[in-house]
Scaffold this motif. Sequence first.
Motif, PDB file in Angstrom:
ATOM      1  N   LYS A  99       0.782  -0.942  -0.106  1.00 42.38           N
ATOM      2  CA  LYS A  99      -0.128   0.010  -0.003  1.00 42.38           C
ATOM      3  C   LYS A  99       0.916   1.238   0.215  1.00 42.38           C
ATOM      4  O   LYS A  99       0.432   2.462  -0.641  1.00 42.38           O
ATOM      5  CB  LYS A  99      -0.853  -0.038   1.084  1.00 42.38           C
ATOM      6  CG  LYS A  99      -2.060  -1.170   1.131  1.00 42.38           C
ATOM      7  CD  LYS A  99      -3.001  -1.046   2.285  1.00 42.38           C
ATOM      8  CE  LYS A  99      -4.008  -1.972   2.230  1.00 42.38           C
ATOM      9  NZ  LYS A  99      -4.870  -2.007   3.395  1.00 42.38           N
ATOM     10  N   GLU A 106       1.184   6.886  -6.743  1.00 38.84           N
ATOM     11  CA  GLU A 106       0.028   7.953  -7.016  1.00 38.84           C
ATOM     12  C   GLU A 106       0.273   9.225  -6.723  1.00 38.84           C
ATOM     13  O   GLU A 106      -0.165  10.116  -7.230  1.00 38.84           O
ATOM     14  CB  GLU A 106      -1.252   7.244  -6.313  1.00 38.84           C
ATOM     15  CG  GLU A 106      -1.790   5.742  -7.042  1.00 38.84           C
ATOM     16  CD  GLU A 106      -2.871   5.454  -6.034  1.00 38.84           C
ATOM     17  OE1 GLU A 106      -3.506   4.595  -6.616  1.00 38.84           O
ATOM     18  OE2 GLU A 106      -3.238   5.895  -4.823  1.00 38.84           O
ATOM     19  N   ILE A 115      -2.818   6.138 -11.289  1.00 33.20           N
ATOM     20  CA  ILE A 115      -3.724   5.241 -10.119  1.00 33.20           C
ATOM     21  C   ILE A 115      -3.307   4.092 -10.180  1.00 33.20           C
ATOM     22  O   ILE A 115      -3.340   3.362 -11.236  1.00 33.20           O
ATOM     23  CB  ILE A 115      -5.335   5.566 -10.304  1.00 33.20           C
ATOM     24  CG1 ILE A 115      -5.667   6.965 -10.299  1.00 33.20           C
ATOM     25  CG2 ILE A 115      -6.093   4.871  -9.172  1.00 33.20           C
ATOM     26  CD1 ILE A 115      -5.812   7.543 -11.801  1.00 33.20           C
ATOM     27  N   ARG A 118      -5.226  -1.634  -6.220  1.00 29.78           N
ATOM     28  CA  ARG A 118      -4.900  -2.273  -5.100  1.00 29.78           C
ATOM     29  C   ARG A 118      -5.232  -3.883  -5.049  1.00 29.78           C
ATOM     30  O   ARG A 118      -5.969  -4.103  -6.009  1.00 29.78           O
ATOM     31  CB  ARG A 118      -5.644  -1.837  -3.819  1.00 29.78           C
ATOM     32  CG  ARG A 118      -5.307  -0.131  -3.465  1.00 29.78           C
ATOM     33  CD  ARG A 118      -3.967   0.023  -3.550  1.00 29.78           C
ATOM     34  NE  ARG A 118      -3.785   1.402  -2.897  1.00 29.78           N
ATOM     35  CZ  ARG A 118      -3.665   2.559  -3.364  1.00 29.78           C
ATOM     36  NH1 ARG A 118      -3.686   2.424  -4.963  1.00 29.78           N
ATOM     37  NH2 ARG A 118      -3.331   3.652  -2.846  1.00 29.78           N
ATOM     38  N   GLU A 121      -8.917  -4.893  -4.525  1.00 30.77           N
ATOM     39  CA  GLU A 121      -9.897  -3.941  -5.161  1.00 30.77           C
ATOM     40  C   GLU A 121     -10.917  -4.625  -6.221  1.00 30.77           C
ATOM     41  O   GLU A 121     -10.170  -5.053  -6.982  1.00 30.77           O
ATOM     42  CB  GLU A 121      -9.244  -2.746  -5.512  1.00 30.77           C
ATOM     43  CG  GLU A 121      -9.996  -1.458  -5.740  1.00 30.77           C
ATOM     44  CD  GLU A 121      -9.043  -0.417  -5.682  1.00 30.77           C
ATOM     45  OE1 GLU A 121      -9.521   0.813  -5.246  1.00 30.77           O
ATOM     46  OE2 GLU A 121      -8.028  -0.332  -6.275  1.00 30.77           O
ATOM     47  N   ASP A 125     -14.829  -0.311  -7.369  1.00 29.80           N
ATOM     48  CA  ASP A 125     -14.110   0.288  -6.383  1.00 29.80           C
ATOM     49  C   ASP A 125     -12.980   1.300  -7.000  1.00 29.80           C
ATOM     50  O   ASP A 125     -12.595   2.296  -6.550  1.00 29.80           O
ATOM     51  CB  ASP A 125     -13.493  -0.376  -5.386  1.00 29.80           C
ATOM     52  CG  ASP A 125     -14.709  -0.838  -4.407  1.00 29.80           C
ATOM     53  OD1 ASP A 125     -16.053  -0.312  -4.453  1.00 29.80           O
ATOM     54  OD2 ASP A 125     -14.711  -1.828  -3.845  1.00 29.80           O
ATOM     55  N   PHE A 126     -11.987   0.414  -7.850  1.00 30.60           N
ATOM     56  CA  PHE A 126     -10.826   1.127  -8.467  1.00 30.60           C
ATOM     57  C   PHE A 126     -11.315   2.274  -9.243  1.00 30.60           C
ATOM     58  O   PHE A 126     -10.935   3.626  -9.070  1.00 30.60           O
ATOM     59  CB  PHE A 126     -10.197   0.180  -9.447  1.00 30.60           C
ATOM     60  CG  PHE A 126      -9.224   0.951 -10.178  1.00 30.60           C
ATOM     61  CD1 PHE A 126      -7.928   1.428  -9.518  1.00 30.60           C
ATOM     62  CD2 PHE A 126      -9.304   0.903 -11.576  1.00 30.60           C
ATOM     63  CE1 PHE A 126      -6.854   1.821 -10.269  1.00 30.60           C
ATOM     64  CE2 PHE A 126      -8.419   1.604 -12.471  1.00 30.60           C
ATOM     65  CZ  PHE A 126      -7.244   2.131 -11.605  1.00 30.60           C
ATOM     66  N   ASN A 128     -13.940   4.235  -9.069  1.00 31.75           N
ATOM     67  CA  ASN A 128     -14.475   5.123  -8.086  1.00 31.75           C
ATOM     68  C   ASN A 128     -13.574   6.146  -7.689  1.00 31.75           C
ATOM     69  O   ASN A 128     -13.742   7.084  -6.971  1.00 31.75           O
ATOM     70  CB  ASN A 128     -15.581   4.529  -7.340  1.00 31.75           C
ATOM     71  CG  ASN A 128     -16.825   4.066  -7.800  1.00 31.75           C
ATOM     72  OD1 ASN A 128     -17.231   4.762  -8.726  1.00 31.75           O
ATOM     73  ND2 ASN A 128     -17.314   3.272  -6.886  1.00 31.75           N
ATOM     74  N   ARG A 129     -12.267   5.782  -7.782  1.00 32.18           N
ATOM     75  CA  ARG A 129     -11.223   6.669  -7.174  1.00 32.18           C
ATOM     76  C   ARG A 129     -10.485   7.466  -8.434  1.00 32.18           C
ATOM     77  O   ARG A 129      -9.340   8.093  -8.463  1.00 32.18           O
ATOM     78  CB  ARG A 129     -10.017   5.646  -6.856  1.00 32.18           C
ATOM     79  CG  ARG A 129     -10.447   4.990  -5.293  1.00 32.18           C
ATOM     80  CD  ARG A 129      -9.085   4.100  -4.768  1.00 32.18           C
ATOM     81  NE  ARG A 129      -8.394   3.471  -5.582  1.00 32.18           N
ATOM     82  CZ  ARG A 129      -7.230   3.321  -5.713  1.00 32.18           C
ATOM     83  NH1 ARG A 129      -6.506   4.596  -5.610  1.00 32.18           N
ATOM     84  NH2 ARG A 129      -6.654   2.463  -6.308  1.00 32.18           N
ATOM     85  N   THR A 130     -11.192   7.390  -9.637  1.00 34.37           N
ATOM     86  CA  THR A 130     -10.575   7.967 -10.588  1.00 34.37           C
ATOM     87  C   THR A 130     -11.693   9.052 -11.185  1.00 34.37           C
ATOM     88  O   THR A 130     -12.880   9.112 -10.838  1.00 34.37           O
ATOM     89  CB  THR A 130     -10.405   6.967 -12.100  1.00 34.37           C
ATOM     90  OG1 THR A 130     -11.708   6.458 -12.487  1.00 34.37           O
ATOM     91  CG2 THR A 130      -9.527   5.743 -11.382  1.00 34.37           C
ATOM     92  N   ALA A 133     -15.692   7.970 -11.963  1.00 38.55           N
ATOM     93  CA  ALA A 133     -16.237   7.504 -10.496  1.00 38.55           C
ATOM     94  C   ALA A 133     -17.876   7.493 -11.022  1.00 38.55           C
ATOM     95  O   ALA A 133     -18.204   8.179 -11.839  1.00 38.55           O
ATOM     96  CB  ALA A 133     -16.162   8.551  -9.484  1.00 38.55           C
TER      97      ALA A 133
END
Length: 197
Positions: A99, A106, A115, A118, A121, A125-126, A128-130, A133
């Motif tokens: 992590k 990042e 990005i 993880r 993940e 979910d992945f 949604n971090r971009t 989303a």
Amino acid sequence: MLTLQEVASAIIQRVEGRYDVCPRDVTELMLPEVDYNSQVLRLKRSHNERAGWRTVLLIELPLTALQAANQWAADVRDVLPEPETADLYMFLMISDIAKDDAARIETDDRFCRKIVVREFETAGDFLNRTFLAALDPAGDIETLSDPLVSALSTLSNAHPWSAPHIATWKAELLTNQNGADVVRVLSDLLGKVEVQS
């Protein structure tokens, strides 16, 4: 861990109706390639003729080859016309990455926004971090936008005996009375519940 194909498929599915995807064989740019499993997606907002292209670089590689990914991003950025260089993203699939290493990668925004997927993940979910989303948050919109409803719902779930009283408590909490008066009323209501039990 997600594979490059899984992330690419999730992107295509997520952008449907929001972005147009430039087919690989139609792109007029001669984008550089890299010696690792990779793919380039070019996305443009649907229904907006003046929108620019966003370029997403997908790459699957070991952590020891990170320099090759950075070089690829730099080479692609050199080919992109302005102002598209500001909309260059790299989604990295690096197996067994810690992590801390993912966070470090990042935070380095040289050449592009990076990005890292993880370990456990999901594709959703992945994404949604971009910038991709989901437009609608998951769950009940009223609960998400009203912290009182959310708190009372959590209370009701944790203490099932409180469920029949939630509506009354909410009404009392929303009155214009001062805090001491609200506490007195809620205490009296709880006293009545105990007497009835």
